[in-house]
Design an enzyme around this catalytic site. Structure first.
Site, PDB file in Angstrom:
ATOM      1  N   TYR A 274       0.833  -1.201   0.000  1.00 27.74           N
ATOM      2  CA  TYR A 274       0.000   0.000   0.000  1.00 27.74           C
ATOM      3  C   TYR A 274       0.869   1.252   0.000  1.00 27.74           C
ATOM      4  CZ  TYR A 274      -3.586  -3.402   0.678  1.00 27.74           C
ATOM      5  OH  TYR A 274      -4.407  -4.477   0.477  1.00 27.74           O
TER       6      TYR A 274
ATOM      7  N   HIS B  32      -7.714  -4.246   7.173  1.00 25.93           N
ATOM      8  CA  HIS B  32      -7.575  -5.502   6.442  1.00 25.93           C
ATOM      9  C   HIS B  32      -6.331  -6.282   6.860  1.00 25.93           C
ATOM     10  CE1 HIS B  32      -4.362  -3.704   4.076  1.00 25.93           C
ATOM     11  NE2 HIS B  32      -5.069  -2.617   4.162  1.00 25.93           N
TER      12      HIS B  32
END
Lengths: 717, 717
Positions: free
Chosen positions: A231, A393
């Site tokens: 990310y 997550h």
């Protein structure tokens, strides 16, 4: 309306880039590759499709449209080919005609929806790249064209992002960087500088939002981004692009020096996580195959080199990337690369070992990355997670490790259960098995206690705890190690993992040594799991291959594991396997009397074949406070095509636990030529702490965090 | 004693090779690579070990010793570095001192044993290479050194091969080529020409043995070797080496013209089996990874180019090999390559489709290889086995197919169950699972009847039958196909398989079409199996993933298959998967009413993890005479790293059986844009045969072996 000029390029810079056209420099290759890609795409008829499935044609087409407009804008300037400007203008006009006729998508998750995409994140990307493209070509547009595009496309988008979705604009999140970068760049592109101010300082101009707040708060002092490299590399592109924009259009911010060089710091942190082949460890629920060749990382490396300096490791990365950012920053790197290459061959990167702290003030644990080079130059890399749970997550794998050498991940991370952009696989979104398997502790190289996930798979609980670093010690050429505690992840149990790489002259590659200690009340089952790949070559115990196979358990990921085989070693267990061209031999033991090795394979309870079929083996034992100890030897060479095999057996013959208590653990490792005694402090200690423990009437004394003694075995005649 | 001169090189040729040293030509790269390899090996102390395990250190060391002596001999001549001669001489002296002190190995299988190796085959190899090396350096040896080596090493070996093992010397077998080549070359090297005569004409000099008998009898008229390409490439090296020796030392044989150019013919047959990436299809119980980069094939390509001519496909192969034989033959190829490359880039080979007949007179069936190129230049290759059972270790898979495109085998051959030279895996020998799984019909892309292996896994029965070719038709750019019968492989059942590649403008790659017809008495179960690799993406039917998994059966390979999942399609079944970067969609149906798709994975009853874990799906149906029909579409692109996915669904929507009887089969295929009717003759026919069959009141008329009609579907508004 002012006619905008290229936001990221001056006329002189364009002329410099033009000189690389047709050369074999990195920049020359980049330009040639971009021209090829763009020409391929321009052969298709222009298309601005309506709504479609996530991951489907429409979604992909909008992404391609902005990707190629972004290239075409710069290629128009560099090559002076009018066709590239015409392509951007025609496509933008088509968007301008249609944009407001598209309704907003129906919202399916927590992300607000756009008119083109299912989530505004993608619409931010779209705006960022097309604004840059627009700034390159608007000089050759008619006033009517500009008016149409600005009023029917860019202005409604800016309105949407800063008014309709104002609540989202100032949120501190990797998506937020895309939002502010897109709005700021578009504001510059259409001559509305107020949007740039908004993007930099937040809607309220009070530092609670905007780019400066984002980059001040998103990263730990180490530069690490809590969601992990996958990310991070997604956020790094708008971060670097917008930094370069501010460097040019808001010099008063002095962005590259801002907050102790947070931009450079976070780029370097990202790069320092990468494996020697350029792939990012799939930390925290991520793709296994993302690497530094990602376009965002290309931009980041180019920006870093231009503004913070170049070294051999960055050149090594540029070699893997084989491209640079098509921008003056990339040109600086390309030129440095050309000069260095003229002197000597550029090798693979060998980044120094690094511990990256986590949390806003760096006190929420850390991620550890240790690297060691073998005699042939191959780099072994050991990664341990002793930081935070990486947002909603995230994985539940504190103290989990991965290990990489000879071009491959050996102790492997499964990565997320997701087929990004594969439309028939749930639109490319996260699959159910991401929760039920991939994020569970048993899916990792860790110890699962009583078949439960860490923190009971409770995100809130996981967010409230973190790992506790003990030591990170990488100054010696012989041994490097790190150790950390995780005392709140299982009720009533404290855990400490200490992992080392040890260079012994008789071994081809550094030996991985792993001491995993669990202490607390009551008796528990410990599943010490190892995610490997390849073919089992031998074991030192008999095992039963089951005739009928059932799942290893019913919950916490166990329901996805086929229980393929199991056996009970007497003493230390040996499992050896072949992965591609290399043999690996694992020897494991514990302080408990009995143990079992369980061979598993993923794929059970997988009604849509969403999981990959992957093997693992688990050292299972029961006990109260326990020390699990293992070594992993890398050895030999196999080439199936050339039918060559050497050193298929390895040289380490045993590891045994001498003892462990609340003060220290001691293990002994035997190879064909040495006896290695490793002593590790089990209490937070300093480099000068003195330790003395007695096991089996023998006293072991050492100072510091740990000590290693290597004794040559006398060879018998 | 005469001082021998280099057997394969003249002084002028050596001087020519020397000129390539330091250049970037293929020969220059070859010389540089060989020097590197040799230097690495020469850093080790000289070692002539005693007996050891097959595949173990001793075995490997003897192989390395001969390999590097072979290189060192020529490198001494080419580079004039005395160190290389010294290395050969020192090592040969060490062998001479020890050889007769080694006893013969204990015999463990049917192969006679040597003093160095478990089977004399390896000792033949040893003699061949060291004799060549000796001929390069004996000029700089002392008479005493020569005497010692010849009397204590070479002469005892010659004696062993031609007296002790005389019964084996004249046996017609791929091993026999090594025997005669070794003996002939050694005879030349030590000046005993009688051994050359023996090697060429047999011990009895009556053409029942010797090299000329071997090459006359081993290969079919097509040049195909019945054990398949893997064993063929092993035999091709001594074949070509010895041919070149005879070309130089027995010109009266005119070896390259011998028996209608049998040498060139069989080299070309071998090369024409290779997949576009250079790997050999693992036909008939073989390694999956053997390729044209094998040293033997390098020698063969070099010899072929020198004596039979060079074309683009051979240059394409040389490009994959990136090396040539370090010999004047290789120099001829290197020079041709250099010239061609100066003109234009050399692409991947695209060999013409070829049917290679089997048996001494070419009447024992054939192996069919069809290739078709797509618009982007990628080559799809379809292979069908309708020939003989390939000797004792052969597979039972007549009418089995494999399919390759985009750089990967798609319908896959498992290959043998063997880890060559991996000592801990049963000494690198064939594993039990080779018989119990890998050679069974169910392990292949074929139809298994009533869960039985073809020919009941009876080698004698299998050797007595063969496939019956029907047609091989490759003249059209739109469709190419082949068809064959196997009427004796299952009791009371005749089988016909007809496979095609069809180029349709709407498809990215040729469509694979497969019609498999079984006719006979009674009702049977047909398992139409497909060995794929990758991740299932979607199906058009529901299936149940079993909670407890058992084996699909109890015998004939079924005991090794986990029965993972199954479902019952209504109508045509669709199974789509992703293999690396490409999507594949399979649509299958039959003339029967009911069917089931069974998903399996290898690994059951595998007590030593000898099998690889690989998936397959089986279309299972019951019926009397039955036509099974399927298509396989290649489509789209996925790149996980770059998170790109296009055309994940494909364009073929259906295949249905219109009808089949003893005269013909008719199927209809529907794509997004076309309806394709394919009619195939089910009786041996000629290109001008006329056919007329009526199904469902519609009459289908066609001439020749088959016909295809393609109708555009009218697009609805």
């Amino acid at each position: 309306m002012t006619i905008s000029t290229p936001i990221l390029l001056t006329q002189a810079e364009i002329a410099d880039l033009r000189k690389e056209f047709g050369r074999t420099s990195l920049m020359g290759k980049t330009i040639a590759a971009h021209i090829n890609e763009l020409q391929d795409f321009m052969r298709l008829p222009i298309d601005v499709p309506g709504h479609g499935e996530a991951g489907g044609y429409e979604h992909n087409r909008h992404k391609q449209n902005y990707t190629y407009m972004n290239l075409a804008g710069r290629l128009f300037l560099i090559t002076e080919q009018q066709q590239y400007a015409d392509f951007v203008i025609a496509l933008l006009e088509e968007y301008a005609d249609k944009y407001l006729t598209f309704d907003f998508h129906v919202q399916k998750n927590t992300n607000p929806t756009g008119r083109l995409f299912h989530q505004i994140l993608n619409e931010h990307c779209w705006l960022l790249y097309t604004s840059l493209a627009y700034s390159c070509v608007s000089q050759v547009m008619t006033p009517a064209q500009r008016t149409r595009i600005e009023s029917q496309l860019f202005e409604p988008m800016l309105e949407m992002f800063t008014v309709k979705y104002a609540h989202d604009f100032d949120r501190i999140h990797n998506h937020g960087i895309w939002a502010v970068a897109a709005v700021g760049i578009c504001g510059l592109a259409i001559g509305k500088r107020e949007y740039l101010d908004m993007a930099v300082y937040g809607l309220a101009r009070n530092d609670t939002g905007g780019f400066l707040a984002q980059i001040s708060q998103l990263f730990a002092p180490s530069g690490y981004y809590m969601e992990g490299p996958y990310y991070h590399r997604y956020a790094i592109r708008p971060t670097c692009l917008f930094a370069e924009v501010l460097n040019r259009h808001m010099p008063e911010v002095d962005i590259y020096q801002y907050k102790d060089k947070v931009i450079g710091n976070t780029v370097k942190a990202l790069l320092s996580t990468a494996y020697p082949n350029g792939q990012f460890p799939a930390l925290n629920d991520a793709s296994r195959t993302m690497s530094i060749t990602d376009m965002g990382v290309q931009v980041a490396v180019s920006v870093y080199c231009k503004h913070y300096g170049i070294d051999d490791n960055l050149l090594g990365m540029a070699k893997i990337q084989d491209r640079v950012w098509m921008h003056p920053c990339g040109l600086a790197l390309s030129r440095a690369f050309e000069q260095a290459q003229a002197q000597a061959d550029i090798g693979i990167p060998f980044w120094p070992s690094v511990e990256l702290n986590e949390g806003p003030d760096g006190t929420h644990g850390a991620q550890g990355f240790i690297r060691m080079q073998d005699k042939k130059g191959d780099v072994s890399q050991l990664v341990m997670n002793y930081g935070q749970h990486g947002m909603g997550h995230g994985n539940f794998d504190t103290l989990g490790i991965t290990f990489f050498n000879r071009g491959q991940e050996v102790l492997r991370e499964y990565g997320f259960a997701r087929w990004v952009n594969v439309e028939p696989k749930f639109g490319g979104r996260y699959l159910d098995e991401n929760k039920s398997y991939a994020r569970q502790t048993i899916a990792h190289n860790a110890v699962t206690v009583d078949e439960k996930c860490q923190n009971e798979f409770n995100v809130e609980r996981a967010d409230s705890v973190h790992g506790l670093p003990h030591f990170f010690s990488v100054d010696s050429d012989v041994i490097a190690g790190m150790s950390a505690f995780a005392n709140q992840h299982y009720d009533g149990l404290s855990m400490q993992r200490s992992v080392f790489m040890l260079a012994l002259p008789e071994l081809e590659s550094p030996l991985l040594i792993d001491l995993y200690r669990l202490a607390g009340d009551g008796e528990h089952q410990y599943d010490y799991s190892h995610q490997y790949d390849g073919q089992i070559i031998r074991t030192n115990f008999d095992y039963v291959c089951h005739q009928e196979v059932s799942t290893l358990g019913h919950d916490n990921g166990y329901q996805h594991l086929w229980h393929i085989a199991s056996g009970k070693p007497s003493g230390t267990a040996l499992v050896s396997w072949l992965q591609q061209q290399t043999y690996y031999t694992w020897l494991g033991t514990s302080s408990n009397e009995h143990s079992e090795i369980v061979f598993t394979r993923t794929g059970a309870n997988d009604p849509s074949f969403n999981l990959r079929s992957e093997p693992a083996f688990i050292y299972r034992t029961q006990g109260q406070s326990t020390l699990l100890a293992s070594v992993l030897e890398t050895h030999g060479y196999f080439n199936e095509e050339f039918e060559q095999s050497v050193n298929a057996r390895g040289k380490v013959s045993n590891i045994k636990v001498i003892g462990h208590n609340e003060y220290a653990s001691v293990v002994e490792i035997t190879t064909s030529e040495s006896t290695v005694t490793l002593m590790v402090s089990n209490q937070l200690s300093t480099p000068t702490s003195e330790h003395s423990v007695t096991f089996n009437h023998k006293t072991y004394q050492f100072s510091g965090h740990y000590a290693v003694e290597i004794t040559a075995i006398k060879q018998e005649k």
